[in-house]
Design an enzyme around this catalytic site. Structure first.
Site, PDB file in Angstrom:
ATOM      1  N   ASP A  82      69.972 131.965 -19.818  1.00 56.07           N
ATOM      2  CA  ASP A  82      69.267 133.099 -19.231  1.00 56.07           C
ATOM      3  C   ASP A  82      70.304 134.125 -18.806  1.00 56.07           C
ATOM      4  OD1 ASP A  82      67.985 134.839 -17.277  1.00 56.07           O
ATOM      5  OD2 ASP A  82      66.306 133.437 -17.329  1.00 56.07           O
ATOM      6  N   ASP A  95      56.949 124.057 -23.792  1.00 59.15           N
ATOM      7  CA  ASP A  95      57.817 123.961 -22.621  1.00 59.15           C
ATOM      8  C   ASP A  95      57.385 122.766 -21.780  1.00 59.15           C
ATOM      9  OD1 ASP A  95      59.458 124.323 -20.465  1.00 59.15           O
ATOM     10  OD2 ASP A  95      58.945 126.432 -20.147  1.00 59.15           O
ATOM     11  N   HIS A 105      66.563 132.685 -22.779  1.00 55.88           N
ATOM     12  CA  HIS A 105      65.435 132.537 -21.858  1.00 55.88           C
ATOM     13  C   HIS A 105      65.237 133.863 -21.138  1.00 55.88           C
ATOM     14  CE1 HIS A 105      63.704 131.272 -17.881  1.00 55.88           C
ATOM     15  NE2 HIS A 105      62.932 130.570 -18.678  1.00 55.88           N
ATOM     16  N   GLU A 111      67.833 126.995 -19.536  1.00 54.74           N
ATOM     17  CA  GLU A 111      67.504 128.040 -18.571  1.00 54.74           C
ATOM     18  C   GLU A 111      68.028 127.711 -17.173  1.00 54.74           C
ATOM     19  OE1 GLU A 111      63.205 127.981 -16.889  1.00 54.74           O
ATOM     20  OE2 GLU A 111      63.046 127.167 -18.914  1.00 54.74           O
ATOM     21  N   GLU A 117      61.040 122.321 -25.039  1.00 59.00           N
ATOM     22  CA  GLU A 117      61.973 122.872 -24.052  1.00 59.00           C
ATOM     23  C   GLU A 117      61.986 122.033 -22.775  1.00 59.00           C
ATOM     24  OE1 GLU A 117      62.211 127.001 -21.419  1.00 59.00           O
ATOM     25  OE2 GLU A 117      61.236 126.991 -23.383  1.00 59.00           O
ATOM     26  N   HIS A 125      59.126 121.814 -19.045  1.00 62.01           N
ATOM     27  CA  HIS A 125      59.436 122.175 -17.652  1.00 62.01           C
ATOM     28  C   HIS A 125      59.981 121.006 -16.842  1.00 62.01           C
ATOM     29  CE1 HIS A 125      58.427 125.851 -15.104  1.00 62.01           C
ATOM     30  NE2 HIS A 125      58.634 126.331 -16.327  1.00 62.01           N
TER      31      HIS A 125
END
Length: 382
Positions: A258, A184, A285, A236, A210, A186
């Site tokens: 999500d 991830d 997610h 997400e 991700e 982020h």
């Protein structure tokens, strides 16, 4: 059957549940929340319920979704989409209970009997990563997910790149060639920084990378996907089909809606179908609670292009409560060789411990994500 009451419950560690009650006695549960903005979403749930749901037939799920998402001139965004998401989950839960079937049966029936799950590992150092991955492998999991880096410069230095590589190497050593490692990002790097990081991480064969860039830079994703063999994932922080479409056009390999943010089961089902037309896999997610996970599993079991399910049981940053604290039937969330079995109960397939939820309501601290700064004092992405 008519909706008579809609309630919300803010519970530890950082979750918001909603409960829709009907005059027939049937009740549906959902999980509408934006992490760090639970009270804001709580207000939005109350507004939507008062305007569109109270007194209405709960089985008109699609009509309610249309009204809740389009009945106001100003639409979308994480708060409203998350409020709709939890209410939509609860309406589907009610529909399944009314018809005596799991939601995935109402959406066309199962396409698999078990769903592969991944676990988070949070070690910042290679030794800690090695130990934590080994623990998950011993528990039967074949896939783990971890941050590619902690606080990071937009353009990572050679030293930072080396540290990322060592952590990925430690995880790969434990997993072996038969396991999967998801990384991830982020959105912590610039586009150029993400490309630099992917170059050093590529030899460790990530399942996907991700959010290599922030969602507001989705128009730059094509530069990333075209320059690496690492499958790129995002989603997400995208809240509708229209927001997901540019990412699909940019060449992502995995979309991660999500179900507590992107309009619930109704919209995430459509996102999954849209992704299928682009040969893109779906990995819902879900670092949230039991209702978000239950809804995600209903989607997983009726979605042909499902890849893997994120889940938060035992996640490193929960404090004060766990996912299993709020359910009576923990067997639904029992892992079998790193998989979750197809739920067969009606609705979302999980029985909420209502007493535990009511007792926990109001005990949650006002959780907000950390605010990071670079050494020079400027803002850093968390």
């Amino acid at each position: 059957m008519r909706i008579t009451r809609v309630e919300t419950f803010a519970v530890p560690p950082r979750w918001l549940f909603c409960r829709i009650e009907t005059d027939s006695g049937l009740v549906g549960w959902g999980e509408p929340v934006v992490e760090g903005r639970a009270e804001t979403v709580r207000t939005a749930v109350a507004e939507l319920a008062g305007q569109f749901l109270l007194g209405a037939d709960p089985l008109r799920v699609e009509d309610h979704w249309q009204l809740m998402t389009k009945g106001s001139f100003y639409r979308g965004g994480p708060v409203l989409s998350s409020a709709v998401a939890g209410l939509d989950q609860a309406l589907w839960d009610l529909a399944g209970k009314a018809y005596g079937a799991p939601v995935h049966q109402l959406l066309g029936g199962p396409v698999r009997e078990r769903a592969r799950a991944c676990c988070w590992v949070g070690g910042d150092e290679p030794a800690a990563v090695r130990d934590q991955v080994a623990a998950q492998v011993a528990a039967g999991f074949t896939a783990v997910k971890m941050n590619a880096a902690g606080r990071a410069d937009r353009l990572p230095t050679p030293a930072a790149l080396e540290a990322m590589a060592r952590r990925a190497e430690a995880a790969r050593d434990v997993l072996g060639p038969g396991g999967d490692l998801a990384l991830d990002f982020h959105g912590r790097f610039s586009t150029a920084g993400a490309l630099r990081a992917l170059t050093v991480l590529e030899p460790y064969g990530p399942l996907f990378a991700e959010e290599p860039v922030l969602p507001e830079y989705t128009h730059l994703l094509g530069r990333v996907t075209g320059a690496t063999t690492v499958p790129v994932a995002t989603g997400e922080r995208l809240f509708s089909r229209t927001e997901v479409l540019p990412a699909l056009q940019a060449g992502i390999a995995v979309v991660q809606p999500d179900l507590s943010h992107a309009g619930g089961l109704s919209e995430c089902r459509r996102i999954a179908a849209l992704a299928e037309t682009w040969d893109v896999a779906v990995a819902p997610h879900c670092p949230l609670g039991p209702l978000a996970l239950a809804a995600s599993l209903q989607l997983a079991f009726c979605t042909p292009n499902f890849l893997i399910q994120e889940q938060s049981i035992g996640i490193h940053y929960h404090s004060g409560a766990e996912l299993l604290d709020y359910v009576l039937d923990r067997e639904v969330f029992r892992f079998h060789d790193g998989h979750l079995l197809r739920p067969t109960g009606p609705g979302l397939g999980v029985t909420v411990d209502e007493r535990a939820v009511r007792e926990a309501d109001g005990r949650a601290d006002a959780w907000h994500n950390p605010v990071w700064r670079h050494p020079d004092g400027s803002f850093a992405e968390w």
